[in-house]
Write an enzyme that holds these catalytic residues in place. Sequence first.
Site, short mmCIF file in Angstrom:
data_model
loop_
_atom_site.label_atom_id
_atom_site.label_comp_id
_atom_site.label_asym_id
_atom_site.label_seq_id
_atom_site.Cartn_x
_atom_site.Cartn_y
_atom_site.Cartn_z
N HIS A 272 0.81 -1.25 0.12
CA HIS A 272 -0.16 0.14 0.02
C HIS A 272 0.73 1.22 -0.14
CE1 HIS A 272 -3.17 2.74 1.08
NE2 HIS A 272 -4.01 1.86 0.69
N ASP A 323 -7.84 -5.38 -0.46
CA ASP A 323 -8.28 -6.31 -1.45
C ASP A 323 -7.86 -7.86 -1.24
OD1 ASP A 323 -7.39 -3.33 -3.48
OD2 ASP A 323 -9.45 -4.36 -3.43
C1 SDX Z 1 -6.09 0.05 -2.82
O1 SDX Z 1 -4.52 4.27 -1.93
C2 SDX Z 1 -5.40 3.76 -1.47
O2 SDX Z 1 -5.88 3.91 -0.37
C3 SDX Z 1 -6.10 2.53 -2.14
C4 SDX Z 1 -6.96 1.53 -1.57
C5 SDX Z 1 -8.19 2.51 -1.22
O3 SDX Z 1 -8.97 2.20 -0.36
O4 SDX Z 1 -8.81 3.37 -1.92
O5 SDX Z 1 -6.29 1.10 -0.08
C6 SDX Z 1 -7.36 0.51 -2.13
O6 SDX Z 1 -6.01 0.33 -4.10
C7 SDX Z 1 -5.19 -0.82 -2.32
C8 SDX Z 1 -4.11 -1.17 -3.41
C9 SDX Z 1 -4.29 -2.66 -4.26
N1 SDX Z 1 -3.52 -2.81 -5.21
C10 SDX Z 1 -2.68 -3.84 -5.12
O7 SDX Z 1 -2.90 -4.83 -4.16
C11 SDX Z 1 -1.62 -4.30 -5.91
C12 SDX Z 1 -0.39 -4.73 -5.82
N2 SDX Z 1 0.36 -3.59 -4.78
C13 SDX Z 1 1.38 -3.09 -5.49
O8 SDX Z 1 1.19 -2.71 -6.84
C14 SDX Z 1 1.74 -1.76 -4.49
O9 SDX Z 1 1.84 -2.15 -3.24
C15 SDX Z 1 0.82 -0.43 -4.61
C16 SDX Z 1 0.43 -0.05 -5.99
C17 SDX Z 1 -0.56 -0.72 -4.02
C18 SDX Z 1 1.59 0.65 -3.86
O10 SDX Z 1 2.80 0.84 -4.51
P1 SDX Z 1 3.86 2.05 -4.41
O11 SDX Z 1 3.38 2.83 -2.97
O12 SDX Z 1 3.93 2.56 -5.62
O13 SDX Z 1 4.99 1.11 -3.99
P2 SDX Z 1 6.02 0.47 -4.94
O14 SDX Z 1 5.37 -0.49 -6.05
O15 SDX Z 1 6.96 1.37 -5.21
O16 SDX Z 1 6.86 -0.70 -4.03
C19 SDX Z 1 7.65 -0.57 -3.14
C20 SDX Z 1 8.57 -1.77 -3.08
C21 SDX Z 1 8.91 -2.20 -4.59
O17 SDX Z 1 10.04 -3.10 -4.13
P3 SDX Z 1 11.65 -2.60 -4.74
O18 SDX Z 1 11.45 -2.35 -6.37
O19 SDX Z 1 11.87 -1.25 -4.19
O20 SDX Z 1 12.50 -3.62 -4.38
O21 SDX Z 1 7.61 -2.83 -2.63
C22 SDX Z 1 7.45 -3.82 -3.56
C23 SDX Z 1 7.79 -3.07 -4.94
O22 SDX Z 1 8.45 -4.17 -5.96
N3 SDX Z 1 6.22 -4.04 -3.60
C24 SDX Z 1 5.63 -5.53 -4.13
C25 SDX Z 1 4.26 -5.18 -3.95
N4 SDX Z 1 3.79 -4.04 -3.50
C26 SDX Z 1 4.94 -3.33 -3.18
N5 SDX Z 1 6.46 -6.38 -4.56
C27 SDX Z 1 5.48 -7.82 -4.64
N6 SDX Z 1 3.92 -7.43 -4.48
C28 SDX Z 1 3.50 -6.45 -4.18
N7 SDX Z 1 2.21 -6.33 -4.08
#
Ligand code: SDX
Length: 386
Positions: A272, A323
């Site tokens: 998140h 989710d």
């Molecule tokens: C919702 O914003 C809100 O409030 C949203 C929400 C709401 O109620 O409205 O809460 C609802 O949208 C929840 C999120 C649902 N999305 C997912 O589950 C998709 C999977 N999650 C990721 O794509 C990610 O965690 C995000 C998009 C949710 C947040 O990503 P950020 O803040 O842009 O963080 P990032 O992608 O830069 O990740 C930071 C690190 C990375 O590793 P490095 O490249 O630095 O080594 O964490 C890793 C990412 O690879 N990482 C994950 C991951 N989420 C972050 N690695 C594997 N699986 C994941 N899910």
Amino acid sequence: MSNDLHTGFDETKYPYINKGLEGIVAFSTTKSSIDGQSGELIYEGYNIDELAENSTFEEVCFLLWNDRLPSQEELDALQEKLQTRRELPQVIIDYLHSVNKKSNPMAVLRSAVSMLSESDIDLPDDSFYEKAINITAKMPTIIAAFSRIRSGEKMVAPLSEGSTAYNFLYMLNGERPGEQAEKTLDLCLILHAEHGMNASTFTCRAICATMSDMYSAVTGAIGSLKGPLHGGANTAVMNTLLELAEQGENADAVAFTKDKLKKKEKIMGFGHRVYKVFDPRAYHLQKMAKKLSEETGQERMYKWSMDMLNTMKSEKNIDPNVDFFSATVYYSMGIQPDLFTCIFAMSRISGWTGHFIEQAKNNRLVRPRALYVGEKNKPYVSISER
Ligand code: SDX
């Protein structure tokens, strides 16, 4: 050095670019407060755990639209308006019958909500409260109707009684739901109602800020929520679990998860932008998922979920978000996976419209800047010489 962003432009030279607006505070709001370190979520001053325990989705709608909890009389009045405005205009029923049955339900919802604007054509543009009620009342009907029509079943007309959760399950399944099913969905609607400046709410406010209409803002928000990095994640979580199920009863969720991480794949339902701990909503959804999976003989699904959760924690120190367990809850309720994000939308409409009303009261056009990284003053070359 080339300035072309696509050939190695070094963004670190411009640290003031907050990619994805990470950490940027662009609005003030009373709708909700999210503490990503402690895992606290508050709607208009009330902790989500209190609301989950004591409130209803309709009461949360009133709270988000009026910045306070309703009296019994006010809640009854809102209930009555929601109950009597669920029917769809014929133009939308015709659309639902004519649209391609293979369409993505969120795309159908987005188009249908956009068409709804003509049903309010006689309302003054600033009748935000009435429009919020109208859209909130009709979204469940649109979703349930498309689900049945695409399966070759007849639409089930909404009842002029009962809660949003009760009516949605009735219109979806063609039979009155039990008390437990209604309470479970009502709690899911409370948990998904509002969440600060998430991508779809930001979209809604940016459209409101141009003084455009509520239907345009909600249509844009639905488009934003559809993405798998946002609301589309719940459907993606279910697809991941079903992919795992293809490996058979004894599938190894730990190895499955590690393999995806090794391939640098994002595991949907985890991580998140704000929460760096367990999403407080996920606690409630996890309890529901455990209970429902036991009641419906889907314990395997829940065990795999826990294996994935523990693997993500140990391998990446990443926690589940809203989710992750909502997928198992909806699946255990017999809802088709590609409808999960629509259910998120029919709840978040309350937060979107709450933010719209708040933005309209103290508006300023949303217009950030972009750092130009292209070349300048290139000599124009006629097409014959290119
Ligand atoms: C919702 O914003 C809100 O409030 C949203 C929400 C709401 O109620 O409205 O809460 C609802 O949208 C929840 C999120 C649902 N999305 C997912 O589950 C998709 C999977 N999650 C990721 O794509 C990610 O965690 C995000 C998009 C949710 C947040 O990503 P950020 O803040 O842009 O963080 P990032 O992608 O830069 O990740 C930071 C690190 C990375 O590793 P490095 O490249 O630095 O080594 O964490 C890793 C990412 O690879 N990482 C994950 C991951 N989420 C972050 N690695 C594997 N699986 C994941 N899910």
